[in-house]
Design a protein around this motif. Structure first.
Motif: not given
Length: 235
Positions: A80-104
């Motif tokens: 698991x990875x949690x950094x609130x300000x990573x929410x601003x970079x969600x497009x990069x994260x989803x692109x890098x890890x398209x199969x990640x099973x995420x939580x909002x």
């Protein structure tokens, strides 16, 4: 596929002071979960000096490779990875890890503003009401976009607080995690935090903001955050 039966990496998206740390602590307590904190290890008491890796902020170029390497080295765990300000970079994260099973995780917008105002955390020192309001609007803009993907599990902070066992069971099911130790996990995370940072845990009720914010400011915030509040209430 990056994961098969079990998700190998899960990102927690949410606002600062929006319940991400408590959610992270609950998940971290599961025996088959390991957090990516970019080499920040717990002390002898099991406490972390931070729950956030900040990797997409401080080392965006190498974020993907570092997380993948950590995941490969810990194949038996859900990372698991949690950094609130990573929410601003969600497009990069989803692109890098398209199969990640995420939580909002979503919290009432005014409650977040109030928590920011009452918090004793260093990064929120000197935050005016307007600054806190603007930051919540920014977070919700991105959270609305992520929710729009209709791909990830949504947790309401208020529900997690009021029905922790029920909400945690749903979350564990989503992540393919065993639910046998839920009661113990909740007991170990009641009234305490696994993050050893002053001000990270603030005691209060889910609707404390109704009593802690004066009437005029409460009406002002309701007007300014009308869009965000309606979005939150849609769940």
């Amino acid at each position: 596929m990056f994961f098969k039966k079990k998700a190998k990496i899960t990102f927690i998206f949410g606002s600062a002071r929006g319940g991400t740390t408590w959610l992270w602590s609950l998940l971290e307590s599961h025996t088959l979960v390991k957090p990516f904190t970019d080499n920040v290890l717990p002390n002898k008491k099991g406490l972390y000096k931070t729950s956030e890796s900040g990797i997409y902020i401080k080392d965006k170029k190498n974020a993907k490779s570092k997380i993948k390497k950590f995941t490969q080295e810990n194949k038996e765990f859900l990372i698991i990875e949690k950094t609130p300000s990573h929410t601003f970079f969600w497009k990069d994260i989803v692109k890098d890890f398209p199969n990640s099973k995420n939580i909002i995780i979503l919290r009432h917008p005014i409650a977040i503003v109030n928590s920011m105002q009452k918090s004793k955390m260093t990064f929120l020192e000197g935050h005016t009401l307007e600054k806190s309001l603007s930051l919540v609007v920014k977070y919700y803009k991105h959270l609305m976009e992520i929710v729009g993907l209709n791909r990830y599990h949504i947790v309401l902070y208020e529900n997690l607080l009021l029905q922790t066992d029920v909400e945690l069971a749903k979350l564990f099911e989503y992540l393919d995690l065993d639910k046998a130790d839920i009661k113990e996990i909740i007991n170990n995370n009641t009234g305490i935090s696994k993050v050893d940072v002053a001000g990270v845990f603030r005691k209060g009720l889910h609707d404390s903001y109704l009593r802690e914010i004066d009437k005029d400011n409460l009406e002002y915030l309701k007007e300014r955050l009308n869009r965000e509040i309606n979005f939150f209430k849609s769940f």
